[in-house]
Design a protein around this motif. Structure first.
Motif, PDB file in Angstrom:
ATOM      1  N   TYR A 137      -5.199  -0.370   2.262  1.00 32.99           N
ATOM      2  CA  TYR A 137      -5.318   0.199   0.928  1.00 32.99           C
ATOM      3  C   TYR A 137      -6.516  -0.418   0.199  1.00 32.99           C
ATOM      4  O   TYR A 137      -7.279   0.280  -0.471  1.00 32.99           O
ATOM      5  CB  TYR A 137      -4.015  -0.049   0.166  1.00 32.99           C
ATOM      6  N   ALA A 138      -6.683  -1.720   0.345  1.00 28.82           N
ATOM      7  CA  ALA A 138      -7.813  -2.416  -0.278  1.00 28.82           C
ATOM      8  C   ALA A 138      -9.140  -1.876   0.240  1.00 28.82           C
ATOM      9  O   ALA A 138     -10.104  -1.713  -0.521  1.00 28.82           O
ATOM     10  CB  ALA A 138      -7.720  -3.918  -0.018  1.00 28.82           C
ATOM     11  N   ALA A 139      -9.190  -1.580   1.544  1.00 27.81           N
ATOM     12  CA  ALA A 139     -10.430  -1.028   2.091  1.00 27.81           C
ATOM     13  C   ALA A 139     -10.740   0.310   1.428  1.00 27.81           C
ATOM     14  O   ALA A 139     -11.904   0.620   1.146  1.00 27.81           O
ATOM     15  CB  ALA A 139     -10.305  -0.866   3.606  1.00 27.81           C
ATOM     16  N   ASP A 173       4.539   1.480   4.917  1.00 30.18           N
ATOM     17  CA  ASP A 173       5.652   1.353   3.953  1.00 30.18           C
ATOM     18  C   ASP A 173       6.956   1.852   4.570  1.00 30.18           C
ATOM     19  O   ASP A 173       8.011   1.238   4.421  1.00 30.18           O
ATOM     20  CB  ASP A 173       5.367   2.198   2.701  1.00 30.18           C
ATOM     21  N   GLU A 208       3.986  -8.720   7.970  1.00 33.49           N
ATOM     22  CA  GLU A 208       2.864  -8.092   8.680  1.00 33.49           C
ATOM     23  C   GLU A 208       2.643  -6.657   8.211  1.00 33.49           C
ATOM     24  O   GLU A 208       1.515  -6.176   8.154  1.00 33.49           O
ATOM     25  CB  GLU A 208       3.096  -8.132  10.189  1.00 33.49           C
ATOM     26  N   PHE A 209       3.741  -5.976   7.905  1.00 29.37           N
ATOM     27  CA  PHE A 209       3.577  -4.629   7.343  1.00 29.37           C
ATOM     28  C   PHE A 209       2.850  -4.696   5.998  1.00 29.37           C
ATOM     29  O   PHE A 209       1.992  -3.875   5.700  1.00 29.37           O
ATOM     30  CB  PHE A 209       4.936  -3.952   7.115  1.00 29.37           C
ATOM     31  N   ALA A 210       3.253  -5.684   5.192  1.00 27.57           N
ATOM     32  CA  ALA A 210       2.604  -5.830   3.889  1.00 27.57           C
ATOM     33  C   ALA A 210       1.104  -6.055   4.077  1.00 27.57           C
ATOM     34  O   ALA A 210       0.279  -5.436   3.401  1.00 27.57           O
ATOM     35  CB  ALA A 210       3.229  -6.999   3.130  1.00 27.57           C
ATOM     36  N   GLY A 211       0.774  -6.911   5.025  1.00 21.30           N
ATOM     37  CA  GLY A 211      -0.639  -7.172   5.307  1.00 21.30           C
ATOM     38  C   GLY A 211      -1.357  -5.923   5.759  1.00 21.30           C
ATOM     39  O   GLY A 211      -2.426  -5.579   5.245  1.00 21.30           O
ATOM     40  N   ALA A 259      -0.547  -2.707   5.410  1.00 15.93           N
ATOM     41  CA  ALA A 259      -0.604  -1.660   4.388  1.00 15.93           C
ATOM     42  C   ALA A 259      -1.632  -1.995   3.317  1.00 15.93           C
ATOM     43  O   ALA A 259      -2.458  -1.151   2.936  1.00 15.93           O
ATOM     44  CB  ALA A 259       0.771  -1.480   3.747  1.00 15.93           C
ATOM     45  N   GLU A 260      -1.614  -3.236   2.853  1.00 16.47           N
ATOM     46  CA  GLU A 260      -2.443  -3.544   1.688  1.00 16.47           C
ATOM     47  C   GLU A 260      -3.899  -3.835   2.057  1.00 16.47           C
ATOM     48  O   GLU A 260      -4.795  -3.572   1.260  1.00 16.47           O
ATOM     49  CB  GLU A 260      -1.816  -4.676   0.869  1.00 16.47           C
ATOM     50  N   LEU A 261      -4.153  -4.322   3.239  1.00 14.32           N
ATOM     51  CA  LEU A 261      -5.558  -4.450   3.654  1.00 14.32           C
ATOM     52  C   LEU A 261      -6.172  -3.065   3.819  1.00 14.32           C
ATOM     53  O   LEU A 261      -7.329  -2.834   3.437  1.00 14.32           O
ATOM     54  CB  LEU A 261      -5.667  -5.232   4.965  1.00 14.32           C
TER      55      LEU A 261
END
Lengths: 489, 489, 489, 489
Positions: A333-335, A297, A324-327, A329-331
């Motif tokens: 976080y999802a894990a 972030d 790419e940052f969004a990807g 960060a959220e992958l």
């Protein structure tokens, strides 16, 4: 719950056992102040009513409201709150919130002590829970000292030329034990209340002296902290939160140190070496699913901001790189969320995150951190590492020139532009950048450690069964194991 | 719920409107049988008591037990069950289960029709829900026809030289509408009961004729399916499930086709073009978090199996590469779980997956699918693409030689070794491999579409606010938006 | 030099020893015609005066003009001409020109036979050069049979349960030797004049029977070719060069085959097993620096063309992706040039490419080939794998629809658009695509083989010396070895 | 040729016009000493008879022996010698040798001045060659000041709100010109003899005032250098070459600076803006094919050394990672060789590297530099960034502990181990690491600039022609352009 002032007061009263740059110093040394500032945020935010229930929790031991950093998660929601809290605070301190080390240590010990007691009839769990009550009550901070110096990396502890390459028990007395060795790369040890020691690896019977876990105050007799502080270049006038924050790591030397019995949570139970090591590591890897998204972030925000300062924010390749940052960060976080949802209730009552998801998430972060810094640098341009020092922006002789030329996007006035470039420099072109890159690879274990952890747990045989079924080698396909278990949610 | 036999019976009774290889054919053409076999599994597994509650659901409309493929998710658990079911079935058919297309179409229409009615006072939602009752009752299968031929890719629909480049309304009558155009790459259209049409992109007022959604039986008057079947080389003796399965895609031509009013769910409401297109796409991207892990499971299993056949299963680089499948599968799966947990209840009552997580998950898969085939090939070796035909393994003249030489790992007898290599060949060295690679990139939208979707929704401004706070540009940091929302769980 | 007609004539007169799909067939079987068509181009282009000196060379043995495919390179320029010729022809046949296998085999044998003779006083070199004169004179084509079936991959040849897992000498007679075993994945064996056999790996003394090299006509007694042809779906009306070309690979079975003495070039000289294996492999890896750029050229051209058909050729991300082909092709090509420039004159007089550069170049290609297909698919869209069959474009019932809808870019008429999509389908969505992907990984050795080859030769110690000097561990830095050698140019 | 002492003497006599950290300082300021040390190596090595002909050259102007850094390449061999020399020296100073900036500037000016004269009848070339004679004679060093501050990145120079965002001509006088503006990120400006200014981008007629090139002494009236030094933490006792080296970058302010006529090499010839900018950039990108391999060599050596210190040098994944350095270094180096071989003789007589190969090579390096640091960190472990300060290794209180625990591989004594870790820390965990990462991305232009340069020159149409031929769209394939040109070698 303590205030940050109370934390400071206790800290400054500690016995000096810190060495920095060849000198013994007190905990009021300004070089560790940036780390203390980080720690303080964990107290301040727990006092903030807006975050009640996130930065605080209801103790499973006492029912009282406690700082969540001292809490044992009881269910998936607790694990998700832990993740959230870490992301929240990490955004605020510009990265590593550090205090989760202690949290992951108490989680690991709560479980391992119960399992050891169940197997051996020892009394570790009760002893630890007594300690934990105090820990929660006094709202303590703890560094977790796991990584040993390790000596020859292809030899086991008992095979080392120097038996002290790993911390070990040198004497068992009625009232406690004596230990020797050194733990390295121990973040926050120099401004923690406590140091909690756990093993760093799987052990065999010959290694049993190396199966040792305990806690002691950080200024305990026989404990020496050789400390390396990391922070950015001090700001003179253009102050900002990021430049106030930092971190210190220590070599923690145990030089025939006596540990009182009531602080000892493992002593020679070598069969639990790997279990305890992984309990800490996997819990810590789950913590990364909170902090690493925050690092992304911050890098994302800085990149978007400097793109705005360059007035290229809408350019296609910039948008692509921001995503790419969004990807990332959220992958990650999802894990962490999947790890919570598919976690398990241990015999101690502590709810533990799923190791597969904790490991695939943490590994992804370790693999992409350098790339994320690369993106920031690519968008920012060379100026991030060639920006003149702050003083030249303040000096009479050069201020007018630099104010004139630092402006790119005409909507952004010189001081704001300077602040943006200074932040980018601090983030990406300082020793701190290297700390985030390297900690991003190694903190909680490097990608290769997660691959190993993953390969231990992952059920490749069931995947082969699918292939055998599809190939007509097996007539039936048993999918029950894979898919029948219900998530905890 | 129907049995697969009932499905077959209805299918074979349909009006012939299929063209394959220059000839009009019936639905009993053997070239589409592999696709019908996939569809059959969705019926068979719903009859299997072991999977009750996973492959079946309780209808939110009628309270009756229905095939989950016809169900509208009502909560996060429903979304997680959808994911699970897809992974379960996809493992069993060797990849794409296809039928989720219809499921995602009904989910999207249930929401969009309600929102259109709320805005315009139209009657689409009621009309659609009436249809859905029949759909559930009769346990129908549907292809979702979204992708138009599109003509010039940088022009909008109304700007095209050929106005039929996108399917559009050419006439509105009292009893229905007339449409013209062609939808392409429509999987399973040739063996579905129904074809559901939705728009493929955002629309402007000038494009309003292109804002159209409806359903019709797949053999409806004025509907023509030019169909391309894909399957592996037919097995003569060494039969297996994988070789029985396949897929067909069709160009669906609407040649001034009349659609009765009660089957029309959008007609010129151009402001909802993008909404409906994305509702289908995002729901379908969430479905990928079930099927893509299964594709990885299959490739992982085949790779592990062929590594065993090569007797290199324990070699370090092989272990490392196997773990990449684990990472790919479980990060995708985790994204689906987070998408469910952070989903939202829409005004229609349908629970919809979070778009950010659906997109980061789907994008990851689209980016890694070719790499996963690469891993399989790398471990398998060149033999996968140079393996002599099955007949040479059966022929008297050459059988002895091939049986002798196909053995590598002495524990694996010739026929099993042959089956393993044949599966690997089918998976990685056939037209089917290309189908999985290309569908893996484009199905539900290619990585660049997910990047665009992500960049629309992702809150970059809040990331910039973090950077501004850390840089001292802003004194406060508002984190409420980012972190206060509770997950649905 | 022969004409392609002369090549055909000789080929069709050969003894039938081919098996395809369970039947013994002659070399006039239409399934191997696409491979013969490729071979023919190597004859036709040598007749073309425009390419004199590139497709032809002056024999170092006889001084006569010969087809360059039969020539031994004598200097860097010869190696660069070899690269160029391969790129030229590979562009023309749509990929693998195949015939370089034989060229790399004669290069390897010219060197190894000399070195063996120098060491052992054998007569291989003279014997081989005699053979080579005939080879050049008759303008022969040869498959190089290197890869053995290998059995258990972690065991050496003599440790295998089945001693025939690697081709080996079973008897030595006065007039020749008898061999047994099978070579697999042997490209062009079914339409080559000759088969040249070389060892596949390093050997120990116990493996000495496996140290064997020889040549024989491809229809020799006791040689059996179980052949798998690969080509794209036959075109009915829309003919084109790409669809005429293809390849066949064979399992070559030696079933107690007698090899006359004058055709034997290695017999039990186990110490040269690795040398000869690597001479062929490294020479072949250098050949890849000609053909792989051509494969990238073709994929690049097809991608640019389909981007034009989609009218997205100027879009930023498309331009960026196109440039990746340029990078891949030219870095590979550059590695070949450096390999030529830094090559070495061997004792035989043959000029041999530098192994480091041959390996880094070939590895890059093996690592990126799947990604290059990914780019093509990403830009082309799903249509490449869902395109209806050619017959539907020709059929009266469906032609009008498909002609209408295949048009995207209005400047491109239907037939041209159809040809573009059909080429893209042939390239990326056929069994041929898989062949290029997998051969791109494994041909000449997979990336892991090149890493191993590289790690054997690369001078890591000199790099450590640099670090030791910079760290102040060593006071001096000897750079002579690294930088003093002059390039051959 | 000068000695380094002579260089120092002249430097220290210069007028103070440097600002560092808010103060005006002389060139004897210790903070720029590390940069001066780098420069000195370029003089010392030219005096070393061992390297005669590599670090020296025969002037094409005077026939005298000169330092190669002042030489105009005349043929491919000269370009290859330039590459080699850079790799040689860069290994020795631990990275960037800096002085190639001036070399690439004179190369670019030698060509562009001739071409301008040919077009406009101006006298730049003669003027420049006169200057160059002095430059060679006096063995001068020059910074090349190309990058402007640029203001709003999406606007052209004449569109900027502040016209000084790019350096431009404000007055033309009989005896010279007056310029204003600032160049940024100018490496070595603070310890160069001269500053050579060239344009940074393509220009239009409205931008003609921005078409300006000239040279002046670095301490010229009206030139102000606001300088940022970068070096590693000063060593107290454990001295070493790496820690003595460093770099400084400057903002170079031209504040209505007068430039005498004989030093002006372009004035308003806007049509040559892009040409001159690219001549410098492409020549500099070719220089990277010498220095970047050296950076990889250093990182490779340090990684191999620290792997030895960890005693994991033979572990498979370590070997694999080491080979990535070999790949990166040698592919870059090969691109430089191909660029030399396929270079061209310009009208000025200067031999210029091929732009395609210079760009694909430089881009590769820019894409992989962060990854290379990642590998070093991954193998080194967290200790590289948590290593206590040097003083703690020297201090009486802590030396014994640190000497004891720093040992891992028992064959490596404590001081050597300390030196290894200290080098790794300096390389990877310092502000210098960030400088190498960011300069590795941006120096000579970032990957996106090389992609743009590549897309301008690369012949995509000929690739499309290949596809059109293979698809049967065109009946003929003209390959003459692609393959007929002979390499210069």
């Amino acid at each position: 719950m303590r205030t940050s002032q109370e934390y400071h007061k206790r800290l400054y009263a500690m016995r000096p056992n810190l060495y920095i740059g060849g000198k013994k110093v007190g905990r009021d040394d300004p070089r560790i102040k940036p780390g203390i500032n980080v720690m303080s945020v964990t107290f301040d935010m727990a006092q903030d009513a807006d975050w009640e229930g996130l930065t605080t929790a209801k103790s499973s031991l006492t029912g009282k409201k406690i700082n969540r950093f001292t809490h044992l998660p009881q269910n998936p929601h607790d694990l998700m709150q832990k993740q959230k809290m870490i992301r929240l605070l990490a955004q605020r301190v510009g990265g590593c919130i550090q205090r989760c080390m202690g949290m992951d240590a108490i989680i690991a010990l709560s479980i391992a002590t119960k399992e050891m007691d169940d197997k051996y009839g020892t009394e570790y769990h009760h002893r630890f829970m007594d300690y934990l009550k105090v820990y929660q009550e006094r709202d303590l901070t703890a560094a977790c000292a796991q990584t040993d110096m390790k000596g020859d990396r292809i030899k086991r502890p008992h095979e080392q030329k120097d038996p002290d390459a790993y911390v070990h028990v040198v004497e068992v007395r009625d009232d406690g034990i004596v230990v020797r060795g050194a733990k390295i790369s121990i973040t926050m040890a120099s401004y923690a209340d406590e140091i909690i020691v756990v093993p760093t690896r799987a052990l065999r019977e010959e290694d049993k002296d190396y199966a040792v876990a305990f806690t002691i105050p950080a200024d305990w007799e026989g404990v020496h902290l050789i400390t390396r502080p990391v922070s950015v270049r001090e700001r003179k006038k253009i102050k900002c939160p990021f430049a106030e924050m930092g971190v210190s790591d220590s070599v923690v030397v145990f030089d025939n140190t006596f540990i009182p019995k009531e602080k000892v949570f493992m002593c020679k139970e070598w069969e639990f070496g790997r279990r305890l090591a992984l309990l800490f590591a996997d819990s810590h890897r789950h913590s990364y699913s909170g902090c690493k998204p925050a690092v992304s972030d911050i890098l994302c925000g800085a990149t978007a901001l400097v793109a705005e300062a360059n007035n290229i924010e809408r350019v296609a390749h910039v948008r692509q790189k921001l995503s790419e940052f969004a990807g990332g960060a959220e992958l990650s976080y999802a894990a962490g969320i999947a790890s919570a949802i598919y976690g398990e209730k241990t015999s101690s009552g502590t709810f533990f995150p799923n190791a597969i998801y904790a490991n695939v998430g943490r590994r992804l972060m370790g693999e992409t951190i350098y790339h994320e810094f690369n993106i920031l640098s690519e968008i920012a341009g060379g100026l991030s590492v060639t920006l003149p020092y702050e003083e030249d922006f303040n000096s009479e002789e050069t201020k007018a020139w630099l104010d004139k030329y630092i402006m790119r996007n005409p909507k952004i006035p010189p001081e704001v532009a300077h602040r943006i470039w200074r932040l980018v420099e601090n983030l990406s072109a300082s020793g701190m950048a290297a700390w985030y890159e390297i900690a991003g690879v190694h903190g909680g274990g490097s990608p290769i450690m997660e691959t190993i952890a993953l390969n231990i747990d992952y059920d490749y045989e069931s995947k082969k069964d699918i292939a055998k079924y599809l190939a007509g080698i097996n007539k039936e396909l048993d999918q029950s194991k894979l898919l029948k278990e219900e998530p905890a949610c």
